[in-house]
Design a protein around this motif. Structure first.
Motif, PDB file in Angstrom:
ATOM      1  N   PRO A 304     -22.779 -28.623  55.394  1.00  0.00           N
ATOM      2  CA  PRO A 304     -23.860 -28.583  54.422  1.00  0.00           C
ATOM      3  C   PRO A 304     -24.608 -27.269  54.502  1.00  0.00           C
ATOM      4  O   PRO A 304     -24.498 -26.535  55.471  1.00  0.00           O
ATOM      5  CB  PRO A 304     -24.764 -29.748  54.854  1.00  0.00           C
ATOM      6  N   GLN A 307     -30.767 -25.709  56.183  1.00  0.00           N
ATOM      7  CA  GLN A 307     -31.960 -26.417  55.764  1.00  0.00           C
ATOM      8  C   GLN A 307     -33.233 -25.621  56.012  1.00  0.00           C
ATOM      9  O   GLN A 307     -34.326 -26.142  55.931  1.00  0.00           O
ATOM     10  CB  GLN A 307     -32.050 -27.766  56.490  1.00  0.00           C
ATOM     11  N   GLN A 317     -23.481 -25.813  49.031  1.00  0.00           N
ATOM     12  CA  GLN A 317     -23.903 -27.140  48.594  1.00  0.00           C
ATOM     13  C   GLN A 317     -23.324 -27.469  47.226  1.00  0.00           C
ATOM     14  O   GLN A 317     -22.821 -28.546  46.983  1.00  0.00           O
ATOM     15  CB  GLN A 317     -25.422 -27.215  48.563  1.00  0.00           C
ATOM     16  N   GLY A 658     -28.002 -33.508  47.382  1.00  0.00           N
ATOM     17  CA  GLY A 658     -26.850 -33.765  48.245  1.00  0.00           C
ATOM     18  C   GLY A 658     -26.584 -35.240  48.389  1.00  0.00           C
ATOM     19  O   GLY A 658     -27.012 -36.067  47.590  1.00  0.00           O
ATOM     20  N   GLN A 712     -20.954 -29.506  62.026  1.00  0.00           N
ATOM     21  CA  GLN A 712     -22.263 -29.378  61.420  1.00  0.00           C
ATOM     22  C   GLN A 712     -23.261 -28.972  62.491  1.00  0.00           C
ATOM     23  O   GLN A 712     -23.410 -29.631  63.506  1.00  0.00           O
ATOM     24  CB  GLN A 712     -22.693 -30.690  60.768  1.00  0.00           C
ATOM     25  N   ASN A 719     -16.824 -37.178  59.150  1.00  0.00           N
ATOM     26  CA  ASN A 719     -17.361 -37.523  57.832  1.00  0.00           C
ATOM     27  C   ASN A 719     -17.017 -38.952  57.493  1.00  0.00           C
ATOM     28  O   ASN A 719     -15.863 -39.306  57.400  1.00  0.00           O
ATOM     29  CB  ASN A 719     -16.763 -36.583  56.786  1.00  0.00           C
ATOM     30  N   GLU A 728     -25.558 -36.803  55.976  1.00  0.00           N
ATOM     31  CA  GLU A 728     -26.157 -35.738  56.757  1.00  0.00           C
ATOM     32  C   GLU A 728     -26.359 -34.484  55.905  1.00  0.00           C
ATOM     33  O   GLU A 728     -27.107 -33.591  56.268  1.00  0.00           O
ATOM     34  CB  GLU A 728     -25.284 -35.429  57.978  1.00  0.00           C
ATOM     35  N   SER A 729     -25.682 -34.400  54.753  1.00  0.00           N
ATOM     36  CA  SER A 729     -25.829 -33.233  53.887  1.00  0.00           C
ATOM     37  C   SER A 729     -27.018 -33.369  52.957  1.00  0.00           C
ATOM     38  O   SER A 729     -27.303 -32.463  52.186  1.00  0.00           O
ATOM     39  CB  SER A 729     -24.550 -33.031  53.056  1.00  0.00           C
TER      40      SER A 729
END
Length: 740
Positions: A304, A307, A317, A658, A712, A719, A728-729
Motif C-alpha cells: 500500500p 501513510q 494505491q 483503499g 508491508q 493477503n 491493511e491498505s
C-alpha cells in the motif's frame, strides 16, 4: 361461542407449523444482522419517513439500496415495533416461511384432500433453500408468500370465473414486483394460462378479464417506481445501481436484462448484482479461474502507499485499486468461498448459479445448487404425470383439481427450465421460488400415485418407481458430501435410503403377490405402511440439511442450507461481517470512536468508495456514511466538482480510501493527492488478532497451487482479501482545508 375441536387433521398441520417455526426461528440470533447491506438500509429507514419511503441505504439519504421497497418496509416496521436488531429484521422472513407452509397446505388440501396438503406442507417446510431464505433478510420468501396468496385467489378465480378474485390475484403479483421486481413475474405464465383455459366463463370474457387485470397489475407494479422517478433528484436519494438515477432503468437494467447476460457472471450493482459483495475475499482458500486472475491477484497484493504523505504512494494505491477492480470478476467467478455456499471440502462448482454448467442436469450436478432444491423434484415431476392420468386432465378444464395441477405445473416447469439453462445472474437462494410448486406437486403426486397403485396396469407402478428415483437422487446428493459430513449424519442418511429402497422394493413385490397373501383391507393397510416408510426415507435427508441451519450460521449474503452446512471446514470464518467489506464490528469500533470525537458539524461523518465499506458502521453507529459509488463503487452518483463543493461547505471531512470495493476513480485519486493521512493508531485497532490476515492464501490454477505473501512496512504479510492484507491498505484522509 363455538369450541375449537382438535381433530387429527388440525393436529397434523399444527405439528407441521411447529416444525416450520423451529426451523425458521430457533437460534435465529446466530445470523446476526444477516446481509449488512440490507440491514444498514433498514437502520437508515427507521430514522425518518423520507429514508423509509425511498429505501435509503444511508441515514443522510445519499443513495438507495438496489431493490424496491415493500420487503424492506416490512422489515423496518418490525424494527420500529421491536427495536432495531438482527432478530427484528429477520423475523418477517421467518414468519413469511411459516405462513407459506400454512398456505401450501390450504391450497393443496382444498383440491386434493388432507393427505396431499400435509405432505406438501412438510416438503415445503424442510426444503433447505426455503429454510435458508427464511432465516435471512434477503426478501425472496416474502415474495414467495405474496405469490402463494396470489395463487389462492387465482385458484378461486379460475374455478368460478370470478373477475374480482383475478384482480386480487394480480394485485398480489404487483405487490411481489415491489418486493423483487421482475422476479415476481416468473409466475406469470401459470396465472395467465390457468385462467385463460378455465371453462367457468366464455373465452371472450376471460380475455377481457385478463386485459383489465394486466392494466391493474402494471399500475400496482409501477406505482412506487413512478412516484420516485417523478420526485426531483435533488429531493431524494440516488437510485442505487441504476445508470441514470431512475427506478425504471433499475427495473429493466440491473434488475432486468442485466440478469440475463452471461457476461455478468454473477456481477451486478447490488447483492447478486454488479460487483457482488466482497465477502468472497474472506475465505481461506480461493480457486482462481485462470492465470490472468493470478496475475491480477499479484498486483492486488502490492504494498500500500505510504501513510505519511499526501502524494507519496498515490500511484501505487491507484494501481492497486484498479487491479482490484479488474480482478474482481475473475476472483468471484472462481472463488469457492464456504460462506457463499461454495466448495469448502466438498469442492462444489461455482459461486453463482450462472457459473455452473447449464443443462437439464444443472440442479442435480455437483455444484453450489445441488442440495438446495432437488430433494423432491423427481417426485414433483412424477406427480405431474400421475395427476394428469388420474384426473384425466383435458378439456373442459372445469374442476379446481384440474386447474390447480395446471397452475402448479406451469409455475414449476418454466422456472425449472430457466434455472437449468440460464447463463445469467442468479444465486442459490433464488431457487426458493421453485420450492412451493415442487412441494405442492409432491403432495399431489404421492396421493395420486397411491390411488393409481391400488389399480392395475402400468400406471400402478408409478408410486414405487418414483420412490426409487427419489432414493437414487438422494444417494447422488450424499455422494457429493460423503467424505465431508460427520459419520453419524452419514449413517442416518444411509439408513433412511435403505428404508426408502426396501419399502419401495416390498411395494413392488407386494403388488405382484398381494392377492395370494392378504385380503383387500389388509393389503391396503400393509401397502399404506410401506408408503409411509418410503416417505420417511425421502424426508429424512432434506430435513437434516434444513435443520443444519439451526446450529450453523448461514452465509449472510448468499444464504444456503443443506448438507453443505454440515461439511468439514464449513464454519463461516469472516462471514459474520460479510456485506460490510471490512473487518466487522470489532475493527470498526475504534473508527466509530474516532468519528464520535472529531466529527461535529459535518453532514457526512465519513466517505467511502462503496456501500460494502459502510454497512457495519451504519448498523453499529447510525452515522451518515457517504458511499460515493453506491453498492459496489461503480455508480456514477457525484462528480469531482460536486464533491469538492461539499468539502468546501464543510459537509465532508474524512474519507476512507483503499480496502475492498471498487474505488470511484477521480474522487479517490483527488483525495489521495490532496488529503492528509490520519495516523492509523488514531482510528484502527491494530491489536486485534486477525487470523485470516496471518494465513497464507493458496491459489489453485489448473490443479496447481501456489502461495503468495506481500511485504508491508518491512514485514511479510499474507493477503487475505476482506480481512488482513487488503484491509491493511485502508487509509483515512482528513480533507480539512483542502478546498478554499
Amino acid at each position: 361461542m363455538k369450541q375449537l375441536k382438535l381433530t387429527k387433521e388440525k393436529i397434523g398441520i399444527i405439528l407441521v407449523l411447529i416444525l416450520s417455526g423451529i426451523l425458521n426461528l430457533a437460534n435465529l440470533s446466530i445470523e446476526n444482522y444477516g446481509n449488512e447491506y440490507y440491514a444498514a438500509g433498514v437502520k437508515s429507514m427507521v430514522l425518518n419517513f423520507k429514508n423509509f419511503f425511498f429505501v435509503s441505504f444511508d441515514p443522510a439519504g445519499f443513495v438507495s439500496i438496489d431493490k424496491p421497497p415493500l420487503g424492506f418496509w416490512i422489515q423496518a416496521i418490525s424494527a420500529k415495533i421491536f427495536g432495531f436488531s438482527g432478530w427484528s429484521i429477520l423475523l418477517p422472513q421467518a414468519l413469511a416461511g411459516i405462513i407459506s407452509v400454512a398456505l401450501i397446505y390450504y391450497i393443496v388440501k382444498r383440491s386434493f384432500g388432507y393427505a396431499a396438503g400435509i405432505i406438501a406442507a412438510i416438503c415445503l417446510a424442510i426444503t433447505p433453500v426455503f429454510v435458508a431464505t427464511s432465516r435471512n433478510n434477503t426478501i425472496d420468501n416474502l415474495l414467495v408468500l405474496v405469490l402463494l396468496i396470489s395463487c389462492v385467489f387465482l385458484s378461486k378465480a379460475a374455478e368460478k370465473g370470478k373477475f374480482k378474485y383475478l384482480i386480487i390475484s394480480l394485485i398480489f403479483v404487483g405487490l411481489g414486483f415491489n418486493i423483487k421486481m421482475l422476479e415476481a413475474y416468473m409466475i406469470g405464465p401459470a396465472i395467465y394460462i390457468t385462467y385463460l383455459i378455465s371453462s367457468a366463463v366464455p373465452v371472450r370474457k376471460r380475455i377481457k378479464h385478463l386485459v383489465i387485470g394486466t392494466i391493474v397489475l402494471a399500475a400496482v407494479s409501477l406505482s412506487w417506481a413512478t412516484i420516485v422517478d417523478l420526485v426531483p433528484s435533488q429531493n431524494r436519494p440516488f437510485v442505487g445501481s441504476s445508470t441514470n438515477n431512475t427506478v425504471m432503468e433499475l427495473i429493466f437494467g440491473h434488475n432486468g436484462l442485466a440478469r440475463l447476460s452471461s457476461s455478468n457472471g454473477g456481477m451486478g450493482g447490488g447483492p447478486g448484482g454488479n460487483g457482488q459483495k466482497s465477502q468472497n475475499f474472506g475465505s481461506n482458500s480461493y480457486s482462481m479461474k485462470n492465470s490472468s486472475s493470478n496475475k491480477n491477484m499479484s498486483n492486488i497484493q502490492g504494498a500500500p502507499p505510504s501513510q505519511n504523505g499526501n502524494n507519496s504512494g498515490s500511484n501505487t494505491q491507484n494501481s492497486g485499486i484498479g487491479n482490484i477492480k479488474n480482478a474482481r470478476g475473475e476472483m468471484q467467478g472462481g472463488m469457492q468461498d464456504k460462506g457463499l455456499g461454495g466448495s469448502g471440502s466438498s469442492n462444489l462448482q461455482g459461486s453463482f448459479g450462472g457459473q455452473t454448467t447449464a443443462g437439464l442436469t444443472r440442479l442435480f450436478s455437483k455444484n453450489i445448487l445441488s442440495d438446495q432444491i432437488v430433494w423432491f423434484l423427481p417426485m414433483a415431476l412424477f406427480g405431474i404425470i400421475a395427476s394428469f392420468i388420474l384426473k384425466k386432465i383435458k378439456r373442459p378444464f372445469n374442476s379446481k383439481a384440474k386447474l390447480d395441477v395446471i397452475l402448479w405445473s406451469l409455475w414449476l416447469i418454466p422456472e425449472f427450465i430457466y434455472f437449468s439453462y440460464t447463463k445469467g445472474l442468479f444465486h442459490p437462494y433464488y431457487l426458493t421460488m421453485l420450492a412451493p410448486p415442487i412441494a405442492a406437486l409432491s403432495g399431489i403426486g404421492i396421493t395420486s400415485m397411491w390411488k393409481l397403485y391400488k389399480e392395475n396396469g402400468i400406471k400402478s407402478w408409478l408410486l414405487p418407481i418414483s420412490f426409487i428415483v427419489e432414493g437414487l437422487v438422494h444417494s447422488l446428493m450424499l455422494s457429493y458430501f460423503t467424505s465431508s459430513i460427520p459419520s453419524t449424519i452419514k449413517g442416518i442418511i444411509i439408513a433412511a435410503l435403505v428404508l426408502c429402497f426396501a419399502a419401495s422394493a416390498i411395494l413392488i413385490i407386494h403388488k405382484i403377490v398381494k392377492k395370494q397373501v392378504l385380503n383387500k383391507a389388509e393389503n391396503i393397510k400393509f401397502s399404506k405402511v410401506l408408503v409411509i416408510l418410503a416417505l420417511v426415507g425421502i424426508l429424512t435427508t432434506p430435513a437434516i440439511g434444513a435443520s443444519a441451519a439451526i446450529t450453523h450460521s448461514l452465509s449472510s449474503s448468499i444464504p444456503s442450507a443443506g448438507l453443505e452446512l454440515l461439511s468439514n471446514n464449513s464454519s463461516k470464518s469472516g462471514d459474520s461481517m460479510m456485506g460490510s467489506g471490512r473487518n466487522g464490528s470489532g475493527n470498526d469500533q475504534k473508527l466509530i470512536e474516532f468519528l464520535d470525537k472529531n466529527v461535529k458539524t459535518e453532514k457526512y461523518a465519513l466517505v467511502v468508495s462503496s456501500a460494502n465499506n459502510a454497512g457495519n458502521i451504519i448498523i453499529e453507529s447510525g452515522k451518515s456514511i457517504m458511499a460515493i459509488g453506491g453498492f459496489a463503487g461503480s455508480d456514477n452518483i457525484i462528480s469531482l466538482n460536486e464533491f469538492k463543493q461539499l468539502v468546501k461547505k464543510g459537509e465532508v471531512r474524512y474519507v476512507l480510501a483503499g480496502g475492498m470495493g471498487r474505488s470511484s476513480g477521480d474522487i479517490m485519486s483527488w483525495v489521495e493527492k490532496n488529503g492528509k493521512a490520519v495516523s492509523t493508531s488514531e482510528w484502527k485497532d491494530t491489536t486485534i488478532n486477525n487470523n485470516f490476515g496471518k494465513q497464507t492464501q493458496t491459489y489453485n490454477n489448473d490443479n496447481k497451487s501456489s502461495s503468495s505473501t506481500s511485504t508491508q512496512n518491512g514485514k511479510d504479510s499474507t493477503n487475505s482479501g476482506r480481512t488482513g492484507g487488503m484491509n491493511e491498505s485502508e487509509i483515512l484522509y482528513d480533507l480539512k482545508g483542502t478546498v478554499k
